[in-house]
Structure formats: structure tokens, C-alpha cells
Design a protein around this motif. Structure first.
Motif, PDB file in Angstrom:
ATOM      1  N   PRO A   1      -9.771 -10.710  -7.061  1.00  0.00           N
ATOM      2  CA  PRO A   1     -10.486  -9.583  -7.692  1.00  0.00           C
ATOM      3  C   PRO A   1     -10.728  -8.418  -6.736  1.00  0.00           C
ATOM      4  O   PRO A   1     -10.512  -7.255  -7.102  1.00  0.00           O
ATOM      5  CB  PRO A   1     -11.806 -10.222  -8.145  1.00  0.00           C
ATOM      6  CG  PRO A   1     -11.496 -11.676  -8.313  1.00  0.00           C
ATOM      7  CD  PRO A   1     -10.488 -11.984  -7.247  1.00  0.00           C
ATOM      8  N   LEU A   2     -11.147  -8.703  -5.500  1.00  0.00           N
ATOM      9  CA  LEU A   2     -11.391  -7.621  -4.541  1.00  0.00           C
ATOM     10  C   LEU A   2     -10.090  -6.949  -4.124  1.00  0.00           C
ATOM     11  O   LEU A   2     -10.052  -5.735  -3.898  1.00  0.00           O
ATOM     12  CB  LEU A   2     -12.129  -8.167  -3.312  1.00  0.00           C
ATOM     13  CG  LEU A   2     -13.607  -8.489  -3.520  1.00  0.00           C
ATOM     14  CD1 LEU A   2     -14.220  -9.057  -2.243  1.00  0.00           C
ATOM     15  CD2 LEU A   2     -14.371  -7.246  -3.965  1.00  0.00           C
ATOM     16  N   GLY A   3      -9.025  -7.734  -4.027  1.00  0.00           N
ATOM     17  CA  GLY A   3      -7.736  -7.148  -3.703  1.00  0.00           C
ATOM     18  C   GLY A   3      -7.263  -6.186  -4.785  1.00  0.00           C
ATOM     19  O   GLY A   3      -6.721  -5.115  -4.498  1.00  0.00           O
ATOM     20  N   ARG A   4      -7.477  -6.555  -6.032  1.00  0.00           N
ATOM     21  CA  ARG A   4      -7.113  -5.669  -7.136  1.00  0.00           C
ATOM     22  C   ARG A   4      -8.004  -4.426  -7.167  1.00  0.00           C
ATOM     23  O   ARG A   4      -7.544  -3.332  -7.511  1.00  0.00           O
ATOM     24  CB  ARG A   4      -7.207  -6.434  -8.454  1.00  0.00           C
ATOM     25  CG  ARG A   4      -6.123  -7.497  -8.603  1.00  0.00           C
ATOM     26  CD  ARG A   4      -6.336  -8.381  -9.809  1.00  0.00           C
ATOM     27  NE  ARG A   4      -5.260  -9.359  -9.939  1.00  0.00           N
ATOM     28  CZ  ARG A   4      -5.253 -10.351 -10.818  1.00  0.00           C
ATOM     29  NH1 ARG A   4      -6.289 -10.502 -11.651  1.00  0.00           N
ATOM     30  NH2 ARG A   4      -4.236 -11.190 -10.866  1.00  0.00           N
ATOM     31  N   LEU A   5      -9.277  -4.600  -6.801  1.00  0.00           N
ATOM     32  CA  LEU A   5     -10.181  -3.447  -6.742  1.00  0.00           C
ATOM     33  C   LEU A   5      -9.730  -2.467  -5.656  1.00  0.00           C
ATOM     34  O   LEU A   5      -9.743  -1.244  -5.870  1.00  0.00           O
ATOM     35  CB  LEU A   5     -11.606  -3.926  -6.466  1.00  0.00           C
ATOM     36  CG  LEU A   5     -12.687  -2.840  -6.448  1.00  0.00           C
ATOM     37  CD1 LEU A   5     -12.772  -2.147  -7.806  1.00  0.00           C
ATOM     38  CD2 LEU A   5     -14.037  -3.447  -6.070  1.00  0.00           C
ATOM     39  N   VAL A   6      -9.329  -2.990  -4.510  1.00  0.00           N
ATOM     40  CA  VAL A   6      -8.792  -2.127  -3.448  1.00  0.00           C
ATOM     41  C   VAL A   6      -7.557  -1.382  -3.944  1.00  0.00           C
ATOM     42  O   VAL A   6      -7.385  -0.184  -3.696  1.00  0.00           O
ATOM     43  CB  VAL A   6      -8.457  -2.966  -2.199  1.00  0.00           C
ATOM     44  CG1 VAL A   6      -7.672  -2.134  -1.188  1.00  0.00           C
ATOM     45  CG2 VAL A   6      -9.729  -3.500  -1.557  1.00  0.00           C
ATOM     46  N   THR A   7      -6.705  -2.087  -4.678  1.00  0.00           N
ATOM     47  CA  THR A   7      -5.482  -1.473  -5.197  1.00  0.00           C
ATOM     48  C   THR A   7      -5.791  -0.337  -6.163  1.00  0.00           C
ATOM     49  O   THR A   7      -5.156   0.721  -6.125  1.00  0.00           O
ATOM     50  CB  THR A   7      -4.622  -2.536  -5.897  1.00  0.00           C
ATOM     51  OG1 THR A   7      -4.314  -3.582  -4.972  1.00  0.00           O
ATOM     52  CG2 THR A   7      -3.333  -1.924  -6.419  1.00  0.00           C
ATOM     53  N   VAL A   8      -6.772  -0.541  -7.037  1.00  0.00           N
ATOM     54  CA  VAL A   8      -7.156   0.516  -7.981  1.00  0.00           C
ATOM     55  C   VAL A   8      -7.642   1.754  -7.228  1.00  0.00           C
ATOM     56  O   VAL A   8      -7.292   2.894  -7.561  1.00  0.00           O
ATOM     57  CB  VAL A   8      -8.243   0.001  -8.950  1.00  0.00           C
ATOM     58  CG1 VAL A   8      -8.815   1.158  -9.769  1.00  0.00           C
ATOM     59  CG2 VAL A   8      -7.663  -1.051  -9.883  1.00  0.00           C
ATOM     60  N   GLY A   9      -8.456   1.539  -6.182  1.00  0.00           N
ATOM     61  CA  GLY A   9      -8.931   2.668  -5.388  1.00  0.00           C
ATOM     62  C   GLY A   9      -7.801   3.399  -4.696  1.00  0.00           C
ATOM     63  O   GLY A   9      -7.778   4.644  -4.651  1.00  0.00           O
ATOM     64  N   VAL A  10      -6.840   2.648  -4.156  1.00  0.00           N
ATOM     65  CA  VAL A  10      -5.693   3.279  -3.496  1.00  0.00           C
ATOM     66  C   VAL A  10      -4.858   4.062  -4.507  1.00  0.00           C
ATOM     67  O   VAL A  10      -4.362   5.156  -4.217  1.00  0.00           O
ATOM     68  CB  VAL A  10      -4.843   2.210  -2.785  1.00  0.00           C
ATOM     69  CG1 VAL A  10      -3.525   2.792  -2.308  1.00  0.00           C
ATOM     70  CG2 VAL A  10      -5.612   1.618  -1.612  1.00  0.00           C
ATOM     71  N   MET A  11      -4.694   3.508  -5.714  1.00  0.00           N
ATOM     72  CA  MET A  11      -3.957   4.231  -6.758  1.00  0.00           C
ATOM     73  C   MET A  11      -4.612   5.572  -7.076  1.00  0.00           C
ATOM     74  O   MET A  11      -3.938   6.612  -7.154  1.00  0.00           O
ATOM     75  CB  MET A  11      -3.897   3.385  -8.038  1.00  0.00           C
ATOM     76  CG  MET A  11      -2.966   2.211  -8.003  1.00  0.00           C
ATOM     77  SD  MET A  11      -3.045   1.305  -9.574  1.00  0.00           S
ATOM     78  CE  MET A  11      -1.966  -0.073  -9.226  1.00  0.00           C
TER      79      MET A  11
ATOM     80  N   ILE B   1       0.830  -1.199   0.000  1.00  0.00           N
ATOM     81  CA  ILE B   1       0.000   0.000   0.000  1.00  0.00           C
ATOM     82  C   ILE B   1       0.868   1.254   0.000  1.00  0.00           C
ATOM     83  O   ILE B   1       0.550   2.252  -0.676  1.00  0.00           O
ATOM     84  CB  ILE B   1      -0.953  -0.004   1.218  1.00  0.00           C
ATOM     85  CG1 ILE B   1      -2.008  -1.099   1.049  1.00  0.00           C
ATOM     86  CG2 ILE B   1      -1.617   1.345   1.393  1.00  0.00           C
ATOM     87  CD1 ILE B   1      -2.943  -0.887  -0.130  1.00  0.00           C
ATOM     88  N   CYS B   2       1.957   1.241   0.747  1.00  0.00           N
ATOM     89  CA  CYS B   2       2.856   2.403   0.776  1.00  0.00           C
ATOM     90  C   CYS B   2       3.445   2.682  -0.606  1.00  0.00           C
ATOM     91  O   CYS B   2       3.478   3.832  -1.064  1.00  0.00           O
ATOM     92  CB  CYS B   2       3.976   2.187   1.791  1.00  0.00           C
ATOM     93  SG  CYS B   2       3.454   2.307   3.515  1.00  0.00           S
ATOM     94  N   THR B   3       3.908   1.651  -1.278  1.00  0.00           N
ATOM     95  CA  THR B   3       4.477   1.845  -2.606  1.00  0.00           C
ATOM     96  C   THR B   3       3.411   2.268  -3.616  1.00  0.00           C
ATOM     97  O   THR B   3       3.692   3.015  -4.565  1.00  0.00           O
ATOM     98  CB  THR B   3       5.171   0.565  -3.092  1.00  0.00           C
ATOM     99  OG1 THR B   3       4.227  -0.515  -3.120  1.00  0.00           O
ATOM    100  CG2 THR B   3       6.333   0.201  -2.187  1.00  0.00           C
ATOM    101  N   THR B   4       2.185   1.806  -3.399  1.00  0.00           N
ATOM    102  CA  THR B   4       1.101   2.176  -4.313  1.00  0.00           C
ATOM    103  C   THR B   4       0.652   3.616  -4.088  1.00  0.00           C
ATOM    104  O   THR B   4       0.461   4.380  -5.043  1.00  0.00           O
ATOM    105  CB  THR B   4      -0.098   1.228  -4.132  1.00  0.00           C
ATOM    106  OG1 THR B   4       0.330  -0.125  -4.356  1.00  0.00           O
ATOM    107  CG2 THR B   4      -1.207   1.556  -5.114  1.00  0.00           C
ATOM    108  N   LEU B   5       0.479   4.006  -2.820  1.00  0.00           N
ATOM    109  CA  LEU B   5       0.069   5.376  -2.514  1.00  0.00           C
ATOM    110  C   LEU B   5       1.096   6.396  -2.980  1.00  0.00           C
ATOM    111  O   LEU B   5       0.750   7.491  -3.423  1.00  0.00           O
ATOM    112  CB  LEU B   5      -0.161   5.527  -1.005  1.00  0.00           C
ATOM    113  CG  LEU B   5      -1.556   5.223  -0.471  1.00  0.00           C
ATOM    114  CD1 LEU B   5      -1.571   5.318   1.045  1.00  0.00           C
ATOM    115  CD2 LEU B   5      -2.587   6.179  -1.067  1.00  0.00           C
ATOM    116  N   SER B   6       2.362   6.042  -2.872  1.00  0.00           N
ATOM    117  CA  SER B   6       3.415   6.966  -3.293  1.00  0.00           C
ATOM    118  C   SER B   6       3.636   6.948  -4.798  1.00  0.00           C
ATOM    119  O   SER B   6       4.491   7.677  -5.303  1.00  0.00           O
ATOM    120  CB  SER B   6       4.730   6.611  -2.586  1.00  0.00           C
ATOM    121  OG  SER B   6       5.158   5.303  -2.953  1.00  0.00           O
TER     122      SER B   6
END
Length: 229
Positions: free
Chosen positions: A175-185, A158-163
Motif C-alpha cells: 500500500p505505501l509503495g503504491r501511495l509513493v507511486t501515485v505521488g510520483v505520477m 520511478i524513471c518510467t513513472t516520472l516520464s
């Protein structure tokens, strides 16, 4: 100036919603991370989660009724409120509004606009990162062939994605994990843009003031002269 009923409601319920948001996030964290906790404790956390969400739902309904709008129009004009109601993990981010609500009782905010933007963005990043890491860990830890199997892995990802760095050493597989990642991006890009834009605007104002100061005038001299006049 007379406040509308909706503005009065927003001004007086900020602290209650902030407490409910923190309670929701804390209860969710205990359920996700406390795998070995007794059943009654986990059940109590679930009850607190549902009670907090009920507070959010009541607030949403009251805001809709006070707005005087039909529900479809209210949903269109309050997209963020609707999204937060459907995805309660985003609710803690709204805690940053509590400061603004308190400041409405004063003549002016204590912090300048640029400082407020940077402060809000920083708090939002911390809360969003914590909530996102919990949601990602919950979805990924038991998935077959998952890369993210510990909470530490989830925090790092999450830190690397947010930054917006994205090392690529870890990746969600559900699928839900990837959806969370897209939202964090998306949130990371928006918050980074807000901070960068605010900092750039502040620098431009500083350089503009320096350029307008007469030669030989020390910094702050014009301000003292204006106060003397």
C-alpha cells in the motif's frame, strides 16, 4: 520597498534549509541502501534525519508566527509547506528555491523565466526521482511476491513513472509503495506540464518576434538600431 519579516526570514534561511534538505536525503539514502553498515552508523544517520526534520519544523513554526495568521488559515494558505513538513522526503525539492533566494539580492535573475522554469523542473525531477526511488525500494524490497526487489528496479520504475511512459513490467505491491507511486505520477505530470508550457511559450515568443521583424531586416538588426538610438 520594505520587506515583511516573513520575506526577510525566507531570504536569509534558504541556504540553511538547503543544507538540511541535502543532509536529510543523504542520511536517508545511507539508511535505506546500507543494509550491512554497522549499527552505530545507521543510528547516526537516524539522528541526522531527525535533526534535519527538527530544522524543518522550526522553520515552519517561525514562518507561521511571522505570517501573523491563525494556524488553520496558515495551513490552508501554505499547503505545500505543510505537505513537505509531513512528508520530509519532498523537502529536497525545495532546494531549487535557494537559487531564487540568492537572486533576490540582485537587480534581476541571471536566467530568463523560461530557462529558470526548465532548470527548476529538471533539478526537481532528479531530486524527486532519487527520493521516490529510495522510498519505493524501502517499502517493496522485503514484500512477498514483490517485483521491485533491487534498487535498480526501483530507479527504473520511478524513471518510467516520472516520464509518464509506464512500461508495466514492474509494479508495486505494498500500500505505501503504491501511495509513493501515485505521488510520483502526480509530480511527474505537473513538472512535465510546466516544462512543456514554458517551452511552448518561448517558441511562441520567438515566432512572434520573427513575424514582427520588417522584411529584409536580418535577425538582431532592429535590436542594434534601438541601441544606436
Amino acid at each position: 520597498m520594505t520587506d515583511s519579516p516573513l520575506e526577510r526570514w525566507d531570504r536569509h534561511n534558504g541556504v540553511v534549509l538547503a543544507v538540511a534538505s541535502l543532509l536529510f536525503l543523504a542520511s536517508y539514502a545511507v539508511r535505506v541502501l546500507g543494509h550491512d553498515l554497522p549499527g552505530p552508523v545507521r543510528t547516526s544517520c537516524l539522528v541526522l534525519i531527525l535533526a534535519s526534520w527538527a530544522v524543518f519544523a522550526v522553520d515552519y513554526v517561525i514562518r507561521w508566527r511571522l505570517s501573523g495568521q491563525r494556524l488553520p488559515r496558515f495551513v490552508r494558505t501554505h499547503v505545500l509547506d505543510t505537505l513537505v513538513l509531513l512528508l520530509p522526503l519532498l523537502r529536497p525539492v525545495r532546494i531549487v528555491r535557494t537559487y531564487e533566494t540568492v537572486q533576490r539580492h540582485r537587480d534581476r535573475p541571471r536566467l530568463a523565466l523560461h530557462a529558470r522554469v526548465i532548470t527548476y523542473a529538471g533539478v526537481s525531477v532528479a531530486l524527486l526521482g532519487f527520493a521516490g526511488s529510495l522510498a519505493l525500494y524501502q517499502q517493496e524490497r522485503t514484500a512477498p511476491d514483490a517485483d521491485i526487489v533491487t534498487y535498480g528496479d526501483s530507479v527504473w520504475f520511478i524513471c518510467t513513472t516520472l516520464s509518464t511512459v509506464g512500461y508495466g513490467d514492474l509494479a508495486p505491491v505494498t500500500p505505501l509503495g503504491r501511495l509513493v507511486t501515485v505521488g510520483v505520477m502526480a509530480c511527474g505530470l505537473a513538472l512535465l506540464g510546466a516544462v512543456t508550457g514554458s517551452f511552448s511559450s518561448w517558441l511562441i515568443q520567438v515566432f512572434a518576434r520573427e513575424g514582427e521583424r520588417p522584411p529584409g531586416n536580418p535577425p538582431g538588426a532592429s535590436d542594434h538600431e534601438e541601441r544606436d538610438d
